[in-house]
Design a protein around this motif. Structure first.
Motif, PDB file in Angstrom:
ATOM      1  N   HIS A 190       0.811  -1.221   0.000  1.00 23.77           N
ATOM      2  CA  HIS A 190       0.000   0.000   0.000  1.00 23.77           C
ATOM      3  C   HIS A 190       0.842   1.267   0.000  1.00 23.77           C
ATOM      4  N   GLY A 191       2.136   1.122   0.147  1.00 24.80           N
ATOM      5  CA  GLY A 191       3.011   2.281   0.143  1.00 24.80           C
ATOM      6  C   GLY A 191       3.050   3.057   1.440  1.00 24.80           C
ATOM      7  N   THR A 192       2.456   2.483   2.526  1.00 25.11           N
ATOM      8  CA  THR A 192       2.458   3.202   3.805  1.00 25.11           C
ATOM      9  C   THR A 192       3.743   2.982   4.593  1.00 25.11           C
ATOM     10  N   LEU A 193       4.591   2.054   4.137  1.00 23.14           N
ATOM     11  CA  LEU A 193       5.860   1.845   4.814  1.00 23.14           C
ATOM     12  C   LEU A 193       6.744   3.081   4.694  1.00 23.14           C
ATOM     13  N   GLU A 194       6.683   3.753   3.544  1.00 25.09           N
ATOM     14  CA  GLU A 194       7.451   4.980   3.345  1.00 25.09           C
ATOM     15  C   GLU A 194       6.949   6.088   4.264  1.00 25.09           C
ATOM     16  N   HIS A 195       5.628   6.095   4.540  1.00 24.40           N
ATOM     17  CA  HIS A 195       5.079   7.101   5.451  1.00 24.40           C
ATOM     18  C   HIS A 195       5.623   6.902   6.861  1.00 24.40           C
ATOM     19  N   LEU A 196       5.748   5.627   7.263  1.00 21.24           N
ATOM     20  CA  LEU A 196       6.281   5.350   8.601  1.00 21.24           C
ATOM     21  C   LEU A 196       7.739   5.787   8.725  1.00 21.24           C
ATOM     22  N   LEU A 197       8.468   5.703   7.630  1.00 22.12           N
ATOM     23  CA  LEU A 197       9.894   6.025   7.670  1.00 22.12           C
ATOM     24  C   LEU A 197      10.147   7.504   7.933  1.00 22.12           C
ATOM     25  N   VAL A 198       9.197   8.372   7.553  1.00 22.28           N
ATOM     26  CA  VAL A 198       9.387   9.811   7.772  1.00 22.28           C
ATOM     27  C   VAL A 198       8.802  10.267   9.107  1.00 22.28           C
ATOM     28  N   MET A 199       8.188   9.343   9.830  1.00 21.99           N
ATOM     29  CA  MET A 199       7.632   9.682  11.138  1.00 21.99           C
ATOM     30  C   MET A 199       8.702   9.521  12.218  1.00 21.99           C
ATOM     31  N   PRO A 200       8.561  10.217  13.340  1.00 21.69           N
ATOM     32  CA  PRO A 200       9.556  10.122  14.425  1.00 21.69           C
ATOM     33  C   PRO A 200       9.383   8.842  15.258  1.00 21.69           C
ATOM     34  N   VAL A 201       9.456   7.695  14.578  1.00 21.18           N
ATOM     35  CA  VAL A 201       9.347   6.407  15.259  1.00 21.18           C
ATOM     36  C   VAL A 201      10.509   5.530  14.819  1.00 21.18           C
ATOM     37  N   THR A 202      10.879   4.605  15.682  1.00 17.42           N
ATOM     38  CA  THR A 202      11.977   3.695  15.375  1.00 17.42           C
ATOM     39  C   THR A 202      11.429   2.382  14.831  1.00 17.42           C
ATOM     40  N   SER A 203      12.319   1.594  14.241  1.00 21.61           N
ATOM     41  CA  SER A 203      11.918   0.290  13.715  1.00 21.61           C
ATOM     42  C   SER A 203      11.444  -0.632  14.834  1.00 21.61           C
ATOM     43  N   GLY A 204      12.059  -0.512  16.008  1.00 26.98           N
ATOM     44  CA  GLY A 204      11.628  -1.323  17.142  1.00 26.98           C
ATOM     45  C   GLY A 204      10.215  -0.990  17.573  1.00 26.98           C
ATOM     46  N   GLU A 205       9.862   0.298  17.563  1.00 28.97           N
ATOM     47  CA  GLU A 205       8.508   0.703  17.941  1.00 28.97           C
ATOM     48  C   GLU A 205       7.490   0.196  16.924  1.00 28.97           C
ATOM     49  N   ILE A 206       7.835   0.278  15.644  1.00 26.23           N
ATOM     50  CA  ILE A 206       6.929  -0.211  14.601  1.00 26.23           C
ATOM     51  C   ILE A 206       6.690  -1.711  14.762  1.00 26.23           C
ATOM     52  N   MET A 207       7.752  -2.439  15.011  1.00 24.34           N
ATOM     53  CA  MET A 207       7.627  -3.889  15.129  1.00 24.34           C
ATOM     54  C   MET A 207       6.873  -4.291  16.392  1.00 24.34           C
ATOM     55  N   LEU A 208       7.159  -3.648  17.518  1.00 21.96           N
ATOM     56  CA  LEU A 208       6.439  -3.957  18.750  1.00 21.96           C
ATOM     57  C   LEU A 208       4.948  -3.674  18.609  1.00 21.96           C
ATOM     58  N   ALA A 209       4.608  -2.615  17.878  1.00 23.61           N
ATOM     59  CA  ALA A 209       3.198  -2.296  17.660  1.00 23.61           C
ATOM     60  C   ALA A 209       2.507  -3.406  16.881  1.00 23.61           C
ATOM     61  N   LYS A 210       3.172  -3.921  15.855  1.00 24.72           N
ATOM     62  CA  LYS A 210       2.583  -5.011  15.075  1.00 24.72           C
ATOM     63  C   LYS A 210       2.452  -6.276  15.918  1.00 24.72           C
ATOM     64  N   VAL A 211       3.427  -6.509  16.791  1.00 22.97           N
ATOM     65  CA  VAL A 211       3.394  -7.711  17.622  1.00 22.97           C
ATOM     66  C   VAL A 211       2.233  -7.659  18.610  1.00 22.97           C
ATOM     67  N   TRP A 212       2.090  -6.541  19.337  1.00 19.96           N
ATOM     68  CA  TRP A 212       1.050  -6.519  20.367  1.00 19.96           C
ATOM     69  C   TRP A 212      -0.352  -6.426  19.773  1.00 19.96           C
ATOM     70  N   ALA A 213      -0.487  -5.711  18.647  1.00 21.51           N
ATOM     71  CA  ALA A 213      -1.814  -5.557  18.059  1.00 21.51           C
ATOM     72  C   ALA A 213      -2.329  -6.883  17.500  1.00 21.51           C
ATOM     73  N   ASN A 214      -1.508  -7.536  16.697  1.00 24.91           N
ATOM     74  CA  ASN A 214      -1.939  -8.812  16.119  1.00 24.91           C
ATOM     75  C   ASN A 214      -2.050  -9.897  17.192  1.00 24.91           C
ATOM     76  N   ARG A 245      16.282  -8.163  10.997  1.00 25.82           N
ATOM     77  CA  ARG A 245      15.801  -8.286   9.621  1.00 25.82           C
ATOM     78  C   ARG A 245      14.892  -7.127   9.251  1.00 25.82           C
ATOM     79  N   PHE A 246      14.023  -6.687  10.187  1.00 27.71           N
ATOM     80  CA  PHE A 246      13.085  -5.617   9.907  1.00 27.71           C
ATOM     81  C   PHE A 246      13.823  -4.305   9.699  1.00 27.71           C
ATOM     82  N   ARG A 247      14.861  -4.043  10.496  1.00 27.21           N
ATOM     83  CA  ARG A 247      15.655  -2.841  10.300  1.00 27.21           C
ATOM     84  C   ARG A 247      16.355  -2.845   8.950  1.00 27.21           C
TER      85      ARG A 247
END
Length: 374
Positions: free
Chosen positions: A204-228, A365-367
């Motif tokens: 969907h191209g939203t990965l590029e949007h996350l990259l310009v936000m003030p969040v780290t790769s660890g925060e993105i991954m932890l969010a996916k882990v706890w939500a799912n 790997r995610f980083r």
């Protein structure tokens, strides 16, 4: 606090994204409702309506007693056939068992000559063949013992065996299959949902949007882990309460809260595994093909379908590195035997340790995947 808030908000975004995906929501609903019910009622490991034929070459009172002892629901009404019909009947698949009672069987039994009865078994139906042979042997032995007791007064057996089946007194396979299906589906969905979340961001191209936000790769991954993980744990608990306890009327002996806690620890490892697979795949079909052998091997070798003790020792040592091996021990102890935290804490600790290792590797790997997308 800012990092925690970022992880929370990104997780809420993941849940909203999942709720708006009708395919994944339909998959979750089917997996924890219809799939559980159909497996519990459609798959049976105990003997039920097995086809049997009897070749009565003796035509005596004892052979008639044996022939009349095979009754529903374990066996269909026996077909009385000739010896020449055995091979054609079994080759055509009409009979799973054929009992051949030899001539002079009753006379040999009364004379103490220990005659033999031949049982021919269609072993292509492996579970039915194994269970049915035991049932047939028990029935024949019981009828011969009753016949001898009637003829000679009384037959004293040296040992009186009393069988006590704990946790599943009726040996009903649906009790086992329903809950194991939830445990196995939990593994499959954890891999699919976590991996699909990463693939969906990329497509969907939203990965590029996350990259310009003030969040780290660890925060993105932890969010996916706890939500799912939260969605899957809630679905599994609701399935146990509504489908297993409510619809199927199967008792659960342990604490549902302890099961949910252990499942959350396990999902920490499995969702990380799904994210790792998503970083190796470039599309959803590719991810699906990559994940199939992973969760199939995990389910087959974790001890849920076949006992670990029946595997080669080298394989037993290897599968200890899989989180599913320890989680299935935990889930079976809690759901089947009502075990408490004082019993299952070693499995929880092992699952948490393996999950941490999987998470660290997945984060690496995610980083790398995020760096290549910049």
């Amino acid at each position: 606090m800012r990092k925690i808030l970022n992880i929370y908000k990104l997780g809420i975004k993941e849940i909203y994204s999942l709720l708006r995906d009708p395919v994944l929501m339909g998959l979750i609903f089917f997996t924890f409702t219809i799939a559980i019910y159909s497996v519990a009622h459609g798959v049976q490991t105990e003997l039920n309506n097995a086809s049997i034929a009897i070749v009565d070459e003796d035509r005596s009172s004892l052979s008639s007693r044996i022939s009349g002892a095979f009754l529903p629901p374990y066996f269909k009404k026996p077909d009385m056939i000739e010896l020449s019909e055995v091979d054609p009947g079994m080759d055509a698949g009409r009979y799973t068992f054929v009992l051949d009672i030899p001539p002079d069987f009753e006379a040999d039994v009364l004379a103490g000559r220990q005659p033999q009865i031949q049982i021919s078994v269609d072993a292509t139906a492996m579970t039915t063949a194994g269970n049915g042979t035991v049932y047939i042997s028990s029935i024949v032995q019981a009828e011969v013992t009753k016949f001898l007791g009637r003829s000679s007064g009384e037959v004293a057996l040296p040992v009186d065996v009393q069988i006590r089946s704990k946790y599943n007194p009726n040996l009903d396979s649906s009790w086992f299959l329903a809950m194991m299906q939830i445990i196995n589906n939990l593994t499959i969905l954890a891999i699919i949902l976590a991996g699909a979340a990463v693939i969906r961001e990329r497509e969907h191209g939203t990965l590029e949007h996350l990259l310009v936000m003030p969040v780290t790769s660890g925060e993105i991954m932890l969010a996916k882990v706890w939500a799912n993980g939260l969605v899957i744990v809630l679905s599994a608990v609701l399935s146990l309460q509504i489908v297993v306890q409510g619809v199927l009327d199967i008792p659960i002996h342990g604490s549902m809260w302890l099961f949910a806690f252990g499942s959350a620890i396990y999902l920490f490892a499995v969702t990380a595994m799904g994210i790792t697979l998503a970083t190796l795949a470039t599309s959803m079909p590719q991810f699906g093909l990559l994940s199939i052998p992973v969760f199939v091997v995990m389910n087959l070798l974790s001890g849920g379908i076949t006992p670990l003790e029946s595997m080669p020792q080298a394989l037993q040592d290897i599968v200890q590195l899989l989180p599913s091996t320890h989680y299935i021990k935990f889930a079976q102890a809690v759901l089947y035997r009502g075990a408490g935290l004082e019993i299952v804490w070693p499995q929880l600790l092992a699952t948490a340790g393996i999950g941490l290792a999987f998470f660290v590797f997945a984060l690496f790997r995610f980083r790398a995947a995020l760096a290549s997308a910049r």
